[in-house]
Design an enzyme around this catalytic site. Structure first.
Site, short mmCIF file in Angstrom:
data_model
loop_
_atom_site.label_atom_id
_atom_site.label_comp_id
_atom_site.label_asym_id
_atom_site.label_seq_id
_atom_site.Cartn_x
_atom_site.Cartn_y
_atom_site.Cartn_z
N ASP A 1 17.83 -16.23 20.23
CA ASP A 1 16.73 -16.02 19.27
C ASP A 1 15.38 -15.94 20.01
OD1 ASP A 1 15.74 -15.64 16.70
OD2 ASP A 1 16.92 -17.28 15.86
N ASP B 1 15.29 -10.79 9.67
CA ASP B 1 16.53 -11.22 9.02
C ASP B 1 16.86 -10.47 7.72
OD1 ASP B 1 16.42 -13.08 11.03
OD2 ASP B 1 16.56 -14.82 9.72
N TRP C 1 14.51 -9.76 16.82
CA TRP C 1 14.02 -9.28 15.51
C TRP C 1 13.56 -7.82 15.55
CZ3 TRP C 1 10.14 -13.82 16.16
CH2 TRP C 1 10.85 -15.03 16.22
#
Ligand code: NAG
Ligand code: NAG
Length: 404
Positions: free
Chosen positions: A150, A222, A201
């Site tokens: 992440d 997301d 992302w």
């Protein structure tokens, strides 16, 4: 040492002649389950991992190719130990991680964990910045197969670093390179190889460099489990289809089938579009609570076979004569992509219900002749020079046209 890893990586790139890592990992979009949507931090436990592994078998998901049991954020303790090692939270992993991995491997499945390129994970657990080699060594020692990475608490012009930086100090490539190097080095000598999933992302046009860095990359923020997410992510997959190939795929994020915010037809389109665009198929749902209709969607073998086709080429939009141009952020009706033994056509009633028809001669990869075809949601099949379906709002039809 850093220098020699760079040389190793360059050698791999030169040897392969292409961008992809070429270590044999991720040759097809990965299929599995991830804990986050089920119960966020609470689901990052041995109990959830083993329960889901059992469900993969009892529900017939393993037989269809669902393989990875991926544990997301919150699996460790909040602090590293005295020697800088990550510590599995003993309340969630009473026998440690390796015992669970061994059990899952014994069931013929694979196991994944989650980390972060910054100082902390998004939920505030230890991040891997500056600890990449040591953390990969731990993953390898436990037999972990998959590592989602992440982008929280990465270097930022704001002080202190926020969870989600809006003004990073550098291109994300720099935050992901040390972990990539550690994984490339480990995969070069281990038989149990790690799949490296970049979760930046969709920043810095990750699809243009993702195959140099990992085996799959999240191309968006997301999926929040609502129709707006399906529209936002699904529509933007069209423009980046060319970057997906065996060894590196655009990751459209977890499948939110079963979300209370989308209806049955929207769930079908969600699954169908993720399948034909060659997204990883990662279930973000509680398999103890799945309805029979949602189970039927995720067990659609025809769609799974299209997703797992060895050619690994993602479908994208095409514009038949007379059709309106695609609209930004909306799901276009007409999609097509090549398969090893045919062409897949996706018809999406993304903005209005109605009759959707195409002549095969207008479809990329097909010509002006008769073909046999099969539709994957209804099971209808036929033969001819065109197809036509009445489709309800936000529903989808996926047609496999045989060219052999
Ligand atoms: C980030 O770096 C990669 C790799 O060098 C490059 O391809 C990409 O264009 C960069 N992105 C931005 C937004 O600078
Ligand atoms: C979903 O599609 C089916 C048939 O394709 C239709 O009968 C039903 O009304 C649709 N549901 C919604 C909520 O649009």
């Amino acid at each position: 040492m850093k220098y020699s890893q760079d040389i190793l990586f360059s050698a791999i790139l030169l040897a392969s002649g292409t961008a992809a890592l070429k270590d044999g990992v991720g040759l097809k979009p990965h299929m599995g389950w991830s804990s986050w949507n089920v119960a966020q931090c609470n689901a990052a436990s041995a109990r959830y991992a083993l329960d889901t592994a059992n469900k993969f078998i009892s529900l017939g998901l393993k037989d269809l190719g669902y393989q990875y049991i991926n544990i997301d954020d919150c699996w460790s303790t909040k602090n590293r130990d005295g020697s800088g090692k990550l510590v599995p939270d003993p309340s969630k992993w009473p026998n440690g991680i390796k015992a669970v991995v061994d059990q899952i491997h014994g069931m013929g499945l694979k196991f994944g964990l989650y980390g972060c390129a910054g100082t902390q994970t998004c939920a505030g657990y230890p991040g891997s910045e500056g600890r990449e080699k040591s953390d990969v060594a731990q993953l390898v020692s436990w037999g972990v197969d998959f590592w989602k990475y992440d982008n929280c608490y990465t270097p930022c012009r704001q002080n202190p670093r926020p969870q989600t930086c809006q003004n990073p100090t550098a291109n994300t490539t720099q935050f992901y390179a040390p972990m990539r190097d550690a994984i490339v080095a480990a995969n070069a000598k281990e038989t149990n190889k790690l799949h490296f999933n970049l979760c930046n992302w969709g920043r810095d046009q990750v699809w243009t460099w993702g195959a140099n860095y990992g085996h799959s990359w999240r191309m968006s923020v997301d999926n929040w489990g609502d129709w707006a997410s399906v529209e936002r992510i699904g529509s933007s997959a069209a423009g980046i289809h060319q970057y997906s190939a065996p060894g590196g795929f655009n990751d459209l994020d977890m499948l939110y089938i079963g979300s209370s915010k989308i209806n049955e037809n929207q769930s079908k389109l969600h699954f169908g579009l993720w399948a034909i665009t060659k997204s990883p198929l990662v279930l973000g749902l509680d398999l103890n609570k799945i309805s029979s209709s949602h189970l039927a969607i995720i067990k659609n073998k025809g769609l799974i076979d299209i997703n797992q086709d060895p050619l690994g080429k993602a479908a994208t939009t095409f514009r038949p004569p007379g059709a309106a141009a695609p609209a930004q952020g909306k799901i276009y009706p007409y999609w097509a992509g090549p398969l090893s033994d045919g062409v897949v056509i996706g018809l999406c009633a993304g903005t209005s219900a109605g009759k959707y028809s195409v002549n095969f001669k207008d479809v990329p990869g097909l010509s002006d002749r008769t073909y046999t075809w099969k539709e994957m949601f209804t099971g209808q099949s036929g033969s001819g020079t065109s197809i036509s379906f009445d489709i309800s709002l936000h529903d989808m039809r996926v047609i496999k046209v045989s060219t052999t």
